[in-house]
Design a protein around this motif. Structure first.
Motif, PDB file in Angstrom:
ATOM      1  N   GLY A   1      41.749  41.381  42.208  1.00 47.70           N
ATOM      2  CA  GLY A   1      41.311  42.594  43.182  1.00 47.70           C
ATOM      3  C   GLY A   1      41.941  43.920  42.275  1.00 47.70           C
ATOM      4  N   LEU A   2      42.796  43.822  41.770  1.00 44.54           N
ATOM      5  CA  LEU A   2      43.439  44.873  40.858  1.00 44.54           C
ATOM      6  C   LEU A   2      42.944  45.191  39.676  1.00 44.54           C
ATOM      7  CD1 LEU A   2      47.347  44.437  41.770  1.00 44.54           C
ATOM      8  CD2 LEU A   2      45.684  45.971  42.743  1.00 44.54           C
ATOM      9  N   ILE A   3      42.315  43.955  39.071  1.00 43.66           N
ATOM     10  CA  ILE A   3      41.660  44.370  37.524  1.00 43.66           C
ATOM     11  C   ILE A   3      40.172  44.565  37.755  1.00 43.66           C
ATOM     12  CG2 ILE A   3      41.491  43.379  35.450  1.00 43.66           C
ATOM     13  CD1 ILE A   3      44.529  44.335  35.788  1.00 43.66           C
ATOM     14  N   ASP A   4      39.926  43.622  38.398  1.00 43.17           N
ATOM     15  CA  ASP A   4      37.868  43.547  38.356  1.00 43.17           C
ATOM     16  C   ASP A   4      37.491  44.622  39.303  1.00 43.17           C
ATOM     17  OD1 ASP A   4      38.225  41.565  36.258  1.00 43.17           O
ATOM     18  OD2 ASP A   4      37.901  40.052  37.576  1.00 43.17           O
ATOM     19  N   GLU A   5      38.128  44.774  40.341  1.00 49.01           N
ATOM     20  CA  GLU A   5      37.541  45.551  41.196  1.00 49.01           C
ATOM     21  C   GLU A   5      38.356  47.055  41.331  1.00 49.01           C
ATOM     22  OE1 GLU A   5      37.305  43.913  44.991  1.00 49.01           O
ATOM     23  OE2 GLU A   5      37.120  41.846  44.457  1.00 49.01           O
ATOM     24  N   ARG A   6      37.420  48.148  40.760  1.00 49.71           N
ATOM     25  CA  ARG A   6      38.130  49.363  40.609  1.00 49.71           C
ATOM     26  C   ARG A   6      37.725  50.076  41.920  1.00 49.71           C
ATOM     27  NH1 ARG A   6      39.421  50.633  35.342  1.00 49.71           N
ATOM     28  NH2 ARG A   6      40.183  48.790  34.247  1.00 49.71           N
ATOM     29  N   SER A   7      38.143  49.796  42.944  1.00 50.93           N
ATOM     30  CA  SER A   7      37.808  50.385  44.295  1.00 50.93           C
ATOM     31  C   SER A   7      38.964  51.397  44.696  1.00 50.93           C
ATOM     32  CB  SER A   7      37.752  49.285  45.381  1.00 50.93           C
ATOM     33  OG  SER A   7      39.043  48.593  45.636  1.00 50.93           O
ATOM     34  N   TRP A   8      38.815  51.997  45.947  1.00 51.26           N
ATOM     35  CA  TRP A   8      40.072  53.017  46.168  1.00 51.26           C
ATOM     36  C   TRP A   8      41.083  52.227  46.716  1.00 51.26           C
ATOM     37  CZ3 TRP A   8      40.577  52.102  51.569  1.00 51.26           C
ATOM     38  CH2 TRP A   8      39.447  51.663  52.124  1.00 51.26           C
TER      39      TRP A   8
ATOM     40  N   ASN B   1      47.616  54.273  36.988  1.00 56.40           N
ATOM     41  CA  ASN B   1      46.067  54.857  37.115  1.00 56.40           C
ATOM     42  C   ASN B   1      45.721  53.977  35.801  1.00 56.40           C
ATOM     43  OD1 ASN B   1      43.647  56.078  36.685  1.00 56.40           O
ATOM     44  ND2 ASN B   1      44.431  57.893  37.557  1.00 56.40           N
ATOM     45  N   PRO B   2      44.649  53.214  35.919  1.00 56.41           N
ATOM     46  CA  PRO B   2      44.020  52.197  34.780  1.00 56.41           C
ATOM     47  C   PRO B   2      43.374  53.298  33.790  1.00 56.41           C
ATOM     48  CG  PRO B   2      43.014  51.882  36.771  1.00 56.41           C
ATOM     49  CD  PRO B   2      43.913  52.624  37.034  1.00 56.41           C
ATOM     50  N   ASP B   3      42.990  54.497  34.320  1.00 57.17           N
ATOM     51  CA  ASP B   3      42.281  55.429  33.502  1.00 57.17           C
ATOM     52  C   ASP B   3      43.111  56.448  32.556  1.00 57.17           C
ATOM     53  OD1 ASP B   3      39.849  54.419  34.385  1.00 57.17           O
ATOM     54  OD2 ASP B   3      40.172  55.697  36.026  1.00 57.17           O
ATOM     55  N   LEU B   4      44.490  56.486  32.978  1.00 59.42           N
ATOM     56  CA  LEU B   4      45.411  57.188  31.892  1.00 59.42           C
ATOM     57  C   LEU B   4      45.939  56.378  30.915  1.00 59.42           C
ATOM     58  CD1 LEU B   4      47.526  58.532  34.885  1.00 59.42           C
ATOM     59  CD2 LEU B   4      45.908  59.851  33.636  1.00 59.42           C
ATOM     60  N   PRO B   5      46.170  57.246  29.767  1.00 58.01           N
ATOM     61  CA  PRO B   5      46.604  56.508  28.414  1.00 58.01           C
ATOM     62  C   PRO B   5      48.034  56.133  28.602  1.00 58.01           C
ATOM     63  CG  PRO B   5      46.463  59.041  28.134  1.00 58.01           C
ATOM     64  CD  PRO B   5      46.142  58.676  29.599  1.00 58.01           C
ATOM     65  N   THR B   6      48.438  55.325  29.310  1.00 53.93           N
ATOM     66  CA  THR B   6      49.686  54.714  29.496  1.00 53.93           C
ATOM     67  C   THR B   6      49.829  53.260  28.550  1.00 53.93           C
ATOM     68  OG1 THR B   6      49.327  53.232  31.489  1.00 53.93           O
ATOM     69  CG2 THR B   6      49.829  55.285  31.878  1.00 53.93           C
ATOM     70  N   PRO B   7      50.968  52.872  28.288  1.00 51.22           N
ATOM     71  CA  PRO B   7      51.115  51.594  27.650  1.00 51.22           C
ATOM     72  C   PRO B   7      50.515  50.462  28.009  1.00 51.22           C
ATOM     73  CG  PRO B   7      53.299  53.098  27.575  1.00 51.22           C
ATOM     74  CD  PRO B   7      52.484  53.789  28.647  1.00 51.22           C
TER      75      PRO B   7
ATOM     76  N   GLN C   1      42.022  46.409  30.576  1.00 49.59           N
ATOM     77  CA  GLN C   1      40.969  45.964  29.845  1.00 49.59           C
ATOM     78  C   GLN C   1      40.641  44.640  29.506  1.00 49.59           C
ATOM     79  OE1 GLN C   1      41.423  48.935  26.584  1.00 49.59           O
ATOM     80  NE2 GLN C   1      40.739  50.684  27.511  1.00 49.59           N
ATOM     81  N   ARG C   2      41.624  43.926  29.893  1.00 45.62           N
ATOM     82  CA  ARG C   2      41.506  42.332  29.614  1.00 45.62           C
ATOM     83  C   ARG C   2      41.056  41.820  30.832  1.00 45.62           C
ATOM     84  NH1 ARG C   2      40.826  41.249  25.123  1.00 45.62           N
ATOM     85  NH2 ARG C   2      41.824  39.498  25.411  1.00 45.62           N
ATOM     86  N   PRO C   3      40.574  40.485  30.640  1.00 48.71           N
ATOM     87  CA  PRO C   3      40.175  39.814  32.010  1.00 48.71           C
ATOM     88  C   PRO C   3      41.230  39.384  32.949  1.00 48.71           C
ATOM     89  CG  PRO C   3      39.597  38.649  29.915  1.00 48.71           C
ATOM     90  CD  PRO C   3      40.664  39.692  29.358  1.00 48.71           C
ATOM     91  N   ALA C   4      40.855  39.548  33.990  1.00 48.42           N
ATOM     92  CA  ALA C   4      41.800  39.505  35.241  1.00 48.42           C
ATOM     93  C   ALA C   4      42.392  38.031  35.154  1.00 48.42           C
ATOM     94  CB  ALA C   4      41.215  39.521  36.573  1.00 48.42           C
ATOM     95  N   GLN C   5      41.847  36.754  34.625  1.00 47.35           N
ATOM     96  CA  GLN C   5      42.295  35.376  34.590  1.00 47.35           C
ATOM     97  C   GLN C   5      43.515  35.683  33.700  1.00 47.35           C
ATOM     98  OE1 GLN C   5      39.551  32.682  33.574  1.00 47.35           O
ATOM     99  NE2 GLN C   5      40.819  31.001  33.980  1.00 47.35           N
TER     100      GLN C   5
END
Length: 225
Positions: free
Chosen positions: A114-121, A187-193, A199-203
């Motif tokens: 839910g956290l990796i694959d679904e970029r929902s609110w 935030n997955p869109d920010l340039p954090t480490p 960007q990797r598969p949720a599995q």
């Protein structure tokens, strides 16, 4: 002259059903609009007027369908937690015949997906609540967080061999929550480490988290023995 005797007229029951369907649709529109705005602006900066404008509904719709903005926020938080960690899903896993490690692994799999694959609110609303708690935080913890913790704790106790009342079991809960909370608040869109992780598969991400969590739990189990 047309025969009107057999013409079907809407009954009161049909009208009531249609009204309920329309009401449910409006309620869902408000909930979705509120979720998006709470994720973007937070609890304090989101008004009922803005929510109704985004949902395309009458200004009084929030009070009509939810009673107040606070009750709407609680409904949004329920939607968030059901989306990320559905209680029925967790209860089915906990009641299965799988090993405790398998049960915990399935819970982590579901959350990470839910956290990796679904970029929902949904995760962003929860992240805002964690970082800047609303005045409703106590109610949210009682109604949304604690029921899920109560499902997870016996599984952690089985894995570690610790008593459910042992304060050390709280360390296992901390070890479980920490990586998942990091995925929520960053935030997955920010340039954090950690951006490459999103960007990797949720599995793959779930597998690494499970390896980390299980190693810690088994270390606690060895210490307990």
């Amino acid at each position: 002259m047309p025969n009107t005797e057999n013409r079907k007229h809407p009954t009161a029951k049909t009208a009531t059903r249609r009204g309920r369907t329309d009401g449910d649709a409006t309620r869902a529109l408000i909930l979705e609009a509120a979720g998006q705005l709470f994720a973007e602006r937070g609890y304090q900066e989101t008004t009922s007027k803005a929510i109704c404008a985004k949902a395309g509904t009458n200004i009084a719709a929030v009070n009509y369908h939810f009673g107040s903005r606070d009750e709407l926020y609680l409904a949004v938080m329920n939607e968030v937690m059901q989306h990320l960690l559905n209680l029925d899903y967790l209860a089915r896993i906990a009641g299965s015949g799988d090993t405790p490690e398998q049960k915990l692994g399935q819970m982590i799999d579901g959350l990470v997906q839910g956290l990796i694959d679904e970029r929902s609110w949904h995760p962003r609303v929860w992240a805002r609540e964690i970082l800047t708690p609303s005045p409703l935080i106590d109610r949210i913890l009682e109604t949304e967080t604690l029921p899920r913790v109560e499902i997870a704790m016996p599984i952690l106790a089985e894995i570690t061999g610790l008593s459910i009342t042992d304060v050390k079991l709280r360390y296992s809960l901390l070890g479980l929550m920490s990586p998942c909370l990091m995925l929520m608040v960053i935030n997955p869109d920010l340039p954090t480490p950690l951006k490459p992780i999103f960007q990797r598969p949720a599995q793959e991400v779930a597998a690494h988290i499970k390896a980390f969590v299980m190693a810690g739990l088994h270390a606690l189990a060895a210490e307990a023995r």
